[in-house]
Enzyme design. Structure first.
Site, PDB file in Angstrom:
ATOM      1  N   CYS A  10     -12.675 -75.031 -68.863  1.00 21.49           N
ATOM      2  CA  CYS A  10     -11.888 -76.263 -68.925  1.00 21.49           C
ATOM      3  C   CYS A  10     -10.513 -76.118 -68.282  1.00 21.49           C
ATOM      4  CB  CYS A  10     -11.745 -76.713 -70.382  1.00 21.49           C
ATOM      5  SG  CYS A  10     -11.222 -75.396 -71.507  1.00 21.49           S
ATOM      6  N   GLU A  29      -3.494 -71.927 -75.348  1.00 19.31           N
ATOM      7  CA  GLU A  29      -4.440 -72.285 -74.293  1.00 19.31           C
ATOM      8  C   GLU A  29      -3.781 -73.132 -73.202  1.00 19.31           C
ATOM      9  OE1 GLU A  29      -8.655 -74.723 -73.765  1.00 19.31           O
ATOM     10  OE2 GLU A  29      -8.013 -74.091 -75.761  1.00 19.31           O
ATOM     11  N   GLU A  61      -9.142 -71.657 -81.784  1.00 18.41           N
ATOM     12  CA  GLU A  61      -8.153 -72.095 -80.790  1.00 18.41           C
ATOM     13  C   GLU A  61      -7.183 -73.096 -81.423  1.00 18.41           C
ATOM     14  OE1 GLU A  61     -10.758 -73.737 -77.814  1.00 18.41           O
ATOM     15  OE2 GLU A  61     -11.365 -71.785 -77.086  1.00 18.41           O
ATOM     16  N   ASP A  83     -16.270 -88.883 -81.683  1.00 18.05           N
ATOM     17  CA  ASP A  83     -16.616 -87.571 -81.157  1.00 18.05           C
ATOM     18  C   ASP A  83     -15.759 -86.487 -81.812  1.00 18.05           C
ATOM     19  OD1 ASP A  83     -16.598 -85.244 -79.176  1.00 18.05           O
ATOM     20  OD2 ASP A  83     -17.983 -86.590 -78.159  1.00 18.05           O
ATOM     21  N   GLY A  84     -16.382 -85.340 -82.070  1.00 16.73           N
ATOM     22  CA  GLY A  84     -15.648 -84.233 -82.660  1.00 16.73           C
ATOM     23  C   GLY A  84     -14.535 -83.707 -81.780  1.00 16.73           C
TER      24      GLY A  84
END
Length: 672
Positions: free
Chosen positions: A434, A354, A338, A207-208
């Site tokens: 998130c 973040e 980010e 997965d990326g």
């Protein structure tokens, strides 16, 4: 306490964790805040019961498609066939529900809450109904993109989403014994195992957005099933083996069908896929992805004994901590992607920092401690817990930061596009949400971050959080103190077993040259090995006392002079806390203040119980230049130094900023 260990034999370090009751006034307040306000607030948002105003998305994602209602729970009902509606929200929005569920699991350890348990059981039931028969679960694809499952994993976040559910399921099963929650996770893992691997018909990529790796490690350690760790190891090792993998998948799916175009053109380093893990030397790309990947690296390395993965984890740790981390523990130097940028590039006013990245660094540090007894890991974990993470939430628990700058000015944030991602007041929610749920699950699981039990039985006391702990071995430890305001920490250790226990106390690097350790009433001078002082607790004894006295004097800190942005500046710290100046306490502009770089003997400290939930305030004599006339010349002779005066500069802990009036804030101060 209400924890139910559904797998008491377990596997690895997690099975050796103590049952902990938090008594720290500092952390008890945050735990109660999350249970009483944060989780109900987040539930009302996720369930579409509360309207929220979305600020401009800090990651550059378009938000015009989103209204004031969140649709995360509704998406699950639609996937379960119980409602007819289009998918709404970010493709990875399911994960916000799963992180909420994980936070609830940890909350139920601290307090019995029948209503919270009822809601969470209902969410588990809904998730089980939404899951496909083959174990697959991702509402974006089940509702909107049926024919594209696993066809564009660079951007799809499918394994990221399912990884977050697996983490939540493990935590909820351990807390409540809910077998349905764990069963969904196992079916999910079986689906992933079926579709990914080296087989001819399987997908040969990861997965990326790393997440499944650390989730599989959690599942392996909780259940004792080695195949989950083996699968996580495969995902780690396949990453970057074929640098063209994502491009080939995207081309096969069709560029004209791009559902997440905003990140399509980022380089392979953004996804940590430019080269194999063993060859990666620097922490590059999206900061949260890096920390999740590194957490999986350390955890899988420990579970499988893979020395190469352990070396990669150490190498990336050094890259972050020695060259790419802010004084508050935050990471991510640019809003573009980010991401990390390059060594020593740490701007304070355009940074990203973040909240999720600080949470991820906490995960990473915890797993590094489980792999090796090294005080630096505990130091960084402490830095994250008291600074980088807590700044992401307001003191009322209903407003949040995605981006956490070390210097902010409302006028600059409003008037400069390069600073538009920075807010000087926290938002109620985000289109990409998130961070709020991530912070909630960290705070409610804080009891898991105090001690680490090594394979040889050594107990490491690396976080100073007052608590009562009962270990599976029968050892009981009561930790007392008023940290972070007071530097005296005591441990009363009862060891009813028939063998001595090795007990390691972390000596923070910031107090390494000035501390006292007392063992059973006498001052001890133990050797400090990699940041830990070790004592032996005799067998069959009760009331064995260890006391640590730390130097809590206010201190000035400078950065390496390789950091251009901080050259000629100092920051103020006391204990683990980084301090900042706010305009509501000091007449602006804040860039006109200078402080002496000499030993801060004139710095004052006072605890103010009625300010910001109760904080220690630091005051220091500073020189304040008088602001030049507004209509005066733009440039003047250097001989004209202007007028200055001695003033008292007042500073509060960084994590508390932006809870009062909107205004300027700075961590780094000019050095006179």
């Amino acid at each position: 306490m209400n924890a139910t260990n559904a797998n008491p034999e377990g596997a690895g370090t997690e099975a050796r964790l103590p049952d902990v009751e938090i008594t720290s006034a500092f952390w008890r307040r945050y735990i109660d805040l999350v249970i009483d306000k944060v989780l109900p607030y987040q539930w009302s948002v996720l369930n579409g019961e509360r309207e929220v105003d979305l600020p401009p998305d800090p990651g550059g994602n378009p938000v015009d498609a989103y209204d004031k209602l969140n649709h995360s729970i509704r998406n699950l009902r639609v996937a379960a066939g119980e409602e007819d509606a289009p998918f709404r929200g970010m493709p990875f929005q399911d994960s916000d529900v799963y992180k909420w569920l994980e936070a609830v699991a940890y909350a139920l350890h601290h307090r019995s809450d029948p209503e919270l348990r009822r809601l969470a059981d209902g969410v588990v039931d809904l998730i089980a109904r939404a899951q496909r028969e083959d174990g697959y679960l991702d509402t974006f694809f089940q509702i909107k993109e049926h024919d594209r499952v696993f066809k564009r994993i660079q951007q799809s976040h499918e394994l990221y989403v399912m990884g977050h559910y697996i983490e939540a399921a493990v935590a909820y099963w351990q807390a409540t014994g809910n077998e349905k929650a764990l069963g969904v996770a196992k079916r999910m893992a079986a689906c992933i195992e079926e579709n990914f691997g080296d087989g001819e018909t399987q997908i040969h990529g990861a997965d990326g957005h790393p997440e499944i790796e650390l989730a599989l490690a959690c599942l392996a350690e909780a259940t004792g099933e080695e195949r989950y760790a083996a699968m996580g190891r495969w995902f780690l090792n396949v990453r970057g083996q074929d640098p063209d993998f994502y491009d080939e998948q995207n081309r096969a799916d069709g560029w004209d069908r791009d559902f997440f175009a905003v990140i399509r053109d980022f380089p392979r380093t953004y996804y940590q896929a430019a080269e194999p893990i063993a060859d990666q030397r620097d922490a590059d790309g999206h900061a949260v992805r890096v920390t999740y990947l590194c957490t999986g690296l350390a955890h899988i390395a420990r579970l499988t004994g893979d020395a190469s993965l352990a070396e990669s984890a150490e190498r990336l740790w050094d890259s972050i901590v020695r060259r790419r981390m802010y004084i508050t523990g935050q990471i991510g130097s640019t809003h573009v992607g980010e991401s990390f940028t390059y060594d020593y590039d740490l701007p304070n006013d355009t940074m990203y920092g973040e909240t999720c990245a600080s949470v991820g660094m906490s995960f990473f540090a915890r797993q590094m401690l489980a792999m090796k007894a090294r005080g630096e890991y505990g130091d960084v974990l402490e830095k994250e817990l008291f600074n980088g993470t807590l700044a992401g939430m307001s003191l009322d628990g209903t407003h949040f930061y995605y981006v956490n700058p070390l210097e902010a000015d409302p006028a600059a944030c409003k008037g400069t596009p390069d600073k538009g991602h920075v807010l000087t007041h926290r938002a109620g929610w985000f289109a990409c949400a998130c961070c709020p749920a991530n912070l909630a699950r960290l705070i409610t699981s804080i009891d898991r971050y105090i001690y680490t039990v090594m394979a040889d039985g050594t107990i490491l006391a690396h976080q100073f959080i007052a608590s009562k702990a009962v270990f599976p071995s029968g050892v009981r430890i009561e930790q007392a103190g008023d940290y972070p305001w007071d530097g005296v920490i005591t441990w009363r250790v009862d060891n009813p077993t028939d063998r001595a226990v090795r007990f390691g106390v972390r000596i923070p690097a910031w107090s390494a040259d000035s501390f006292e350790l007392h063992v059973d009433g006498g001052q001890a001078r133990p050797d400090v090995v990699d940041g830990f002082a070790y004592v032996e607790v005799p067998a069959g004894g009760e009331g064995f006392e260890v006391r640590l006295d730390l130097n809590m004097a206010v201190r000035l800190v400078r950065s390496s002079n390789r950091v251009r942005e901080d050259a000629g500046k100092v920051a103020v710290m006391r204990g683990p806390l980084v301090y900042c100046a706010e305009e509501c306490d000091n007449a602006g502009p804040l860039w006109l203040y200078s402080v002496s770089g000499a030993a801060p003997t004139e710095a004052g400290y006072r605890f103010e119980p009625d300010l910001l939930g109760g904080v220690g305030v630091v005051t220091k004599v500073a020189i304040r230049a008088q602001e030049d006339p507004k209509d005066g010349p733009l440039y003047l002779s250097a001989e004209d130094r202007g007028i200055s005066e001695l003033v008292e500069l007042r500073m509060v802990p960084y994590y508390t900023w932006a809870n009062r009036d909107d205004g300027q804030m700075t961590v780094w101060l000019n050095r006179s």
